[in-house]
Write an enzyme that holds these catalytic residues in place. Structure first.
Site, PDB file in Angstrom:
ATOM      1  N   LYS A 121       0.815  -1.216   0.000  1.00  0.00           N
ATOM      2  CA  LYS A 121       0.000   0.000   0.000  1.00  0.00           C
ATOM      3  C   LYS A 121       0.848   1.265   0.000  1.00  0.00           C
ATOM      4  CE  LYS A 121      -2.622  -3.336   0.286  1.00  0.00           C
ATOM      5  NZ  LYS A 121      -1.518  -4.254   0.379  1.00  0.00           N
ATOM      6  N   SER A 468      -4.081 -11.432  -1.479  1.00  0.00           N
ATOM      7  CA  SER A 468      -2.688 -11.095  -1.727  1.00  0.00           C
ATOM      8  C   SER A 468      -2.362 -11.379  -3.179  1.00  0.00           C
ATOM      9  CB  SER A 468      -1.792 -11.937  -0.824  1.00  0.00           C
ATOM     10  OG  SER A 468      -0.454 -11.917  -1.268  1.00  0.00           O
TER      11      SER A 468
END
Length: 554
Positions: A121, A468
């Site tokens: 992120k 993921s």
């Protein structure tokens, strides 16, 4: 220059006195002030070496006549945060990173920025900040780690998670598990497959915000240090020519990123981050663009977890530019766009060669004629959901099976390890969306457990959470609307039949409208009222996954 309003003139003598307190000379104050946003910390493997990258950038800035000034940005290691409450804090840091960078830059008046991200992120958060601030900016990441080695083969973090599933199924013993643990992640850097961090670092090149090699040069290579110095030098050219992020990240550049995403087979998280970046730029992003682009774009790469090649292999093949060169041949990308090199993408691609057609395939030998990501719609996800179809086994592209429903990731993991998931099931994990989680946790642990137990070609998993980049199999995330906001996923019951058709972009709950209406009358939606602090604020503000799970809509 921006610094003129802070440094120059008699009225700014107090400001200059504080610069003197830093040990800054008048000569340094007279030069452009370049902010270096370093994401260095000592807990994230992808960031442990970023202090060295920052030093190299500082040298580059100084060599080119600027004054480099370092300040920090946070990041969360998704691998370490995985499978517990820490994962709730991963996606939400994206906005914290953008907001805190905005605050630091505008409070201190920098003339240009060099962003040094690497993981998950942290990369999109800084891209969002660059788009919002719109002052000359260049990116240089910390680079990927080298692949691990086990039994003479390359491996990575996703194999490590799957090894846990294999251990649970009795397929490997303690000694073998320990060997995996000690060899899966051998160097610093972002994890070695085409997971979220590497996906976004590669797309930073495509967006024009990173120099060539930004996404693929391994963290431990000396070339990475050289790249950092060149980034430091290049920011001075961007400041001189006043080339800004919004000159570079245009609608055409965003579309190029979607095309490259499909060709490379990036993480599904890119379908959260590209909309969030587009939002900061004021560019409309509709998830359906993904399918439109995918229909025309061949999947040219199968990096882990989809295949047995790794970031170091892509780098040797020519990196992201080798992929772009193949896409240019097909007329699929707009090469007129400006980049942080000060040149157009067409100019940058001159002389580029695909050095390994086994790693970066051509249109004729592509893994598939369609792209690596698909957006599905249907009554279960009228606003869309996302799957990395390049990592789905052919036999699971079309699947119909009974639902096994769980209201949290923990409940699902216990059921998987307890042997309650069987061939043909569609595992449903809900109340893990942006607001319902809150924080939209990644589901690598359950998907890896399923794969490690040998069920990834027999079981599908859907969630209003996310996955993921290391996930493989028929794993469908970002179900929108999410459960806590009244999406149909909240009303699914054990045994309901769910139909998934990835080639036709469809996902359906095969339950009558009358039965669904009855369930809506009797079902109480579950909110996590005990959540406090930043998560509570995020849960109240978060938009749905199809909007990028953003909290600031522009």
């Amino acid at each position: 220059m921006i610094k003129d309003t802070i440094v120059d003139g008699f009225q700014n003598a107090p400001h200059r006195s504080l610069y003197h307190a830093l040990g800054m000379t008048k000569e340094e104050m007279d030069r452009p002030l370049i902010g270096i946003v370093s994401s260095f910390n000592e807990i994230v493997p992808g960031h442990i070496h970023l202090d060295k990258i920052a030093q190299a950038v500082k040298l580059g800035v100084a060599m080119a006549g600027g004054t480099p000034i370092v300040f920090p940005a946070i990041t969360v290691c998704d691998g370490i945060a995985m499978g517990h409450r820490g994962m709730k804090y991963s996606l939400v840091t994206r906005d914290l990173i953008a907001d805190s960078t905005e605050a630091m830059v505008l409070a201190h008046g920098f003339d240009g920025l060099v962003m040094i991200p690497n993981c998950d992120k942290n990369v999109p958060g800084l891209l969002m900040a660059a788009a919002r601030l719109n002052i000359p900016t260049v990116f240089v990441s910390g680079g990927p780690m080298l692949a691990g080695r086990m039994h003479g083969k390359k491996t990575s973090l996703s194999s490590m998670f799957e090894a846990v599933g294999a251990y649970t199924a009795g397929k490997i013993d303690d000694e073998e598990l320990t060997k995996w643990e000690e060899n899966a992640c051998p160097t610093c850097g972002s994890c070695s497959g085409m997971y979220t961090a590497n996906s976004m670092n590669c797309l930073t090149e495509v967006l024009g915000m990173g120099l060539r090699g930004n996404g693929t040069i391994p963290a431990v290579y000396s070339q990475r240090t050289e790249l950092a110095k060149h980034a430091g030098m290049q920011i001075m050219e961007l400041v001189k020519r006043d080339i800004k992020p919004r000159d570079i990240m245009t609608p055409a550049a965003i579309r190029n990123a979607i095309v490259a995403d499909m060709a490379i087979g990036c993480s599904t998280n890119s379908m959260l981050h590209l909309p969030a970046i587009a939002n900061e730029l004021g560019i409309e992003f509709n998830l359906d663009m993904a399918n439109e682009v995918s229909e025309k774009t061949p999947n040219l790469c199968h990096l882990a977890p989809a295949g047995n090649t790794y970031m170091e292999d892509l780098n040797e093949a020519g990196g992201v530019y080798a992929v772009l060169k193949e896409l240019e041949k097909l007329g699929l990308i707009d090469t007129s766009v400006m980049t942080c090199t000060g040149k157009t993408l067409k100019e940058n691609l001159e002389g580029v060669v695909n050095r390994d057609e086994a790693v970066v395939r051509t249109a004729e030998t592509a893994f598939s004629k369609t792209g690596g990501i698909a957006v599905l719609r249907g009554n279960l996800a009228p606003d869309g959901c996302v799957v990395k179809r390049s990592a789905v086994a052919p036999e699971m592209l079309v699947h119909k099976g009974p639902a096994k429903v769980f209201d949290s990731e923990e409940e699902c993991i216990a059921a998987i390890y307890g042997g309650k998931i069987v061939s043909g099931d569609v595992v449903v994990i809900r109340y893990e969306g942006p607001a319902g989680g809150p924080g939209m946790r990644e589901m690598l642990s359950p998907t890896s457990a399923i794969a490690g137990m040998g069920l990834d070609k027999e079981v599908a998993l859907i969630t209003d959470g996310r996955f993921s980049g290391a996930t493989r199999g028929a794993s469908i995330g970002h179900i929108s609307p999410e459960a806590v906001r009244g999406g149909l996923i909240a009303y699914v019951q054990d045994g309901d039949i769910i139909s998934i058709n990835i080639p036709e972009y469809k996902i359906e709950l095969l339950v009558s409208d009358e039965e669904i209406a009855k369930r809506k009358e009797t079902t109480v939606l579950k909110e996590k009222t005990e959540i406090r602090g930043y998560l509570r604020r995020y849960a109240k503000m978060a938009k749905s996954a199809d909007k990028g799970a953003i909290i600031n809509e522009f």
